[in-house]
Design a protein around this motif. Sequence first.
Motif, PDB file in Angstrom:
ATOM      1  N   GLY A   1       0.795  -1.224   0.000  1.00  0.00           N
ATOM      2  CA  GLY A   1       0.000   0.000   0.000  1.00  0.00           C
ATOM      3  C   GLY A   1       0.824   1.269   0.000  1.00  0.00           C
ATOM      4  N   THR A   2       1.937   1.262   0.729  1.00  0.00           N
ATOM      5  CA  THR A   2       2.784   2.452   0.787  1.00  0.00           C
ATOM      6  C   THR A   2       3.513   2.695  -0.534  1.00  0.00           C
ATOM      7  OG1 THR A   2       4.535   1.102   1.772  1.00  0.00           O
ATOM      8  CG2 THR A   2       3.141   2.373   3.283  1.00  0.00           C
ATOM      9  N   ALA A   3       3.522   1.710  -1.426  1.00  0.00           N
ATOM     10  CA  ALA A   3       4.194   1.848  -2.719  1.00  0.00           C
ATOM     11  C   ALA A   3       3.217   2.073  -3.868  1.00  0.00           C
ATOM     12  CB  ALA A   3       5.018   0.596  -3.002  1.00  0.00           C
ATOM     13  N   ALA A   4       1.914   2.050  -3.600  1.00  0.00           N
ATOM     14  CA  ALA A   4       0.919   2.124  -4.669  1.00  0.00           C
ATOM     15  C   ALA A   4       1.026   3.411  -5.481  1.00  0.00           C
ATOM     16  CB  ALA A   4      -0.485   1.977  -4.094  1.00  0.00           C
ATOM     17  N   GLN A   5       1.147   4.530  -4.808  1.00  0.00           N
ATOM     18  CA  GLN A   5       1.218   5.815  -5.498  1.00  0.00           C
ATOM     19  C   GLN A   5       2.452   5.868  -6.405  1.00  0.00           C
ATOM     20  OE1 GLN A   5       2.015   9.249  -2.991  1.00  0.00           O
ATOM     21  NE2 GLN A   5       0.530  10.458  -4.150  1.00  0.00           N
ATOM     22  N   ALA A   6       3.592   5.447  -5.889  1.00  0.00           N
ATOM     23  CA  ALA A   6       4.829   5.458  -6.679  1.00  0.00           C
ATOM     24  C   ALA A   6       4.735   4.507  -7.870  1.00  0.00           C
ATOM     25  CB  ALA A   6       6.020   5.087  -5.801  1.00  0.00           C
ATOM     26  N   ALA A   7       4.113   3.348  -7.667  1.00  0.00           N
ATOM     27  CA  ALA A   7       3.963   2.391  -8.765  1.00  0.00           C
ATOM     28  C   ALA A   7       3.103   2.976  -9.877  1.00  0.00           C
ATOM     29  CB  ALA A   7       3.345   1.097  -8.247  1.00  0.00           C
ATOM     30  N   LEU A   8       2.037   3.676  -9.513  1.00  0.00           N
ATOM     31  CA  LEU A   8       1.165   4.280 -10.527  1.00  0.00           C
ATOM     32  C   LEU A   8       1.862   5.438 -11.236  1.00  0.00           C
ATOM     33  CD1 LEU A   8      -2.218   4.150  -8.594  1.00  0.00           C
ATOM     34  CD2 LEU A   8      -1.549   2.755 -10.564  1.00  0.00           C
ATOM     35  N   HIS A   9       2.667   6.206 -10.508  1.00  0.00           N
ATOM     36  CA  HIS A   9       3.446   7.263 -11.163  1.00  0.00           C
ATOM     37  C   HIS A   9       4.430   6.651 -12.148  1.00  0.00           C
ATOM     38  CE1 HIS A   9       2.075  11.021  -9.502  1.00  0.00           C
ATOM     39  NE2 HIS A   9       2.093  10.519  -8.271  1.00  0.00           N
ATOM     40  N   ALA A  10       5.058   5.531 -11.758  1.00  0.00           N
ATOM     41  CA  ALA A  10       5.992   4.853 -12.655  1.00  0.00           C
ATOM     42  C   ALA A  10       5.278   4.303 -13.883  1.00  0.00           C
ATOM     43  CB  ALA A  10       6.716   3.726 -11.911  1.00  0.00           C
ATOM     44  N   ALA A  11       4.014   3.940 -13.712  1.00  0.00           N
ATOM     45  CA  ALA A  11       3.222   3.439 -14.843  1.00  0.00           C
ATOM     46  C   ALA A  11       2.874   4.543 -15.825  1.00  0.00           C
ATOM     47  CB  ALA A  11       1.944   2.776 -14.325  1.00  0.00           C
ATOM     48  N   ASN A  12       2.840   5.780 -15.343  1.00  0.00           N
ATOM     49  CA  ASN A  12       2.524   6.971 -16.132  1.00  0.00           C
ATOM     50  C   ASN A  12       1.004   7.125 -16.247  1.00  0.00           C
ATOM     51  OD1 ASN A  12       2.174   9.036 -18.039  1.00  0.00           O
ATOM     52  ND2 ASN A  12       4.085   8.532 -19.078  1.00  0.00           N
ATOM     53  N   ALA A  13       0.507   8.217 -15.717  1.00  0.00           N
ATOM     54  CA  ALA A  13      -0.932   8.474 -15.682  1.00  0.00           C
ATOM     55  C   ALA A  13      -1.568   8.398 -17.065  1.00  0.00           C
ATOM     56  CB  ALA A  13      -1.200   9.838 -15.047  1.00  0.00           C
ATOM     57  N   GLU A  14      -0.856   8.831 -18.091  1.00  0.00           N
ATOM     58  CA  GLU A  14      -1.411   8.774 -19.453  1.00  0.00           C
ATOM     59  C   GLU A  14      -1.680   7.349 -19.890  1.00  0.00           C
ATOM     60  OE1 GLU A  14       1.067  10.874 -22.172  1.00  0.00           O
ATOM     61  OE2 GLU A  14       0.790  12.816 -21.177  1.00  0.00           O
ATOM     62  N   ASN A  15      -0.848   6.413 -19.451  1.00  0.00           N
ATOM     63  CA  ASN A  15      -1.043   5.000 -19.804  1.00  0.00           C
ATOM     64  C   ASN A  15      -2.225   4.377 -19.069  1.00  0.00           C
ATOM     65  OD1 ASN A  15       1.203   4.981 -21.516  1.00  0.00           O
ATOM     66  ND2 ASN A  15       2.592   4.394 -19.867  1.00  0.00           N
ATOM     67  N   LEU A  16      -2.660   5.005 -17.973  1.00  0.00           N
ATOM     68  CA  LEU A  16      -3.782   4.481 -17.184  1.00  0.00           C
ATOM     69  C   LEU A  16      -5.112   5.095 -17.588  1.00  0.00           C
ATOM     70  CD1 LEU A  16      -2.063   4.732 -13.679  1.00  0.00           C
ATOM     71  CD2 LEU A  16      -2.373   2.645 -15.030  1.00  0.00           C
ATOM     72  N   ALA A  17      -5.092   6.153 -18.357  1.00  0.00           N
ATOM     73  CA  ALA A  17      -6.311   6.910 -18.678  1.00  0.00           C
ATOM     74  C   ALA A  17      -7.352   6.028 -19.362  1.00  0.00           C
ATOM     75  CB  ALA A  17      -5.960   8.095 -19.571  1.00  0.00           C
ATOM     76  N   GLY A  18      -8.559   6.044 -18.804  1.00  0.00           N
ATOM     77  CA  GLY A  18      -9.671   5.297 -19.370  1.00  0.00           C
ATOM     78  C   GLY A  18      -9.665   3.814 -19.060  1.00  0.00           C
ATOM     79  N   LYS A  19      -8.672   3.332 -18.331  1.00  0.00           N
ATOM     80  CA  LYS A  19      -8.555   1.904 -18.053  1.00  0.00           C
ATOM     81  C   LYS A  19      -9.046   1.565 -16.654  1.00  0.00           C
ATOM     82  CE  LYS A  19      -4.747   1.275 -21.258  1.00  0.00           C
ATOM     83  NZ  LYS A  19      -3.357   0.801 -21.453  1.00  0.00           N
TER      84      LYS A  19
END
Length: 199
Positions: free
Chosen positions: A54-72
């Motif tokens: 849980g403490t790494a979730a935010q960093a993992a999503l930033h590493a994924a790149n918000a644009e790559n997550l859009a609409g998913k």
Amino acid sequence: MQIHRVTSVQNQLLQATRTVIKLAERAKQNPKVRIGSFADSAKFGELIALAVKGTAAQAALHAANAENLAGKTVMDATNPIADEPPINGILKFFTNLDESSMERLQREFGDANFVKAFNSVGSACMVDPKFTGGKPTMFICRNNDAAKRSVSEILDQFGWDTADMGKAEAARAIEPLCMLWCIPGFLRNDWIHAFKLLN
């Protein structure tokens, strides 16, 4: 610590890691699984399973790149467990009952569609769970109905009954189920159990 996440598209898997070379041996043993970075995984997947500390979730999503997550759809299996030991089997959270971790993530990554699921069961029972009491219940919540349907279909295929608890605010009640689920494990080393909602 190595963090990884799995995304699935038409039975294709891409396992993400911060250090791709660390999973090279796993890739040899599992030729159907591709290995890539968090950004590779998020770009590849139609549905993302966020299964990190849980403490790494935010960093993992930033590493994924918000644009790559859009609409998913992002199936959020994380829990806001603090980096402190349990007391008498009770975990500590870094959130409170007025705000869940999922709500924080949804707010920060607003173009993704988060669904809370799989946060209150161990990995050994996530797929095809077998209990004498019948199918266990997975409690979910979300803000997007299409995302909810996608996750509900996965839960059905994996052998779960789905209990839709409504909008994202319900994660404030769902995430603490992790605390309750962990108590038998910490006190009796019993990690094979699940919840069931009776009507």
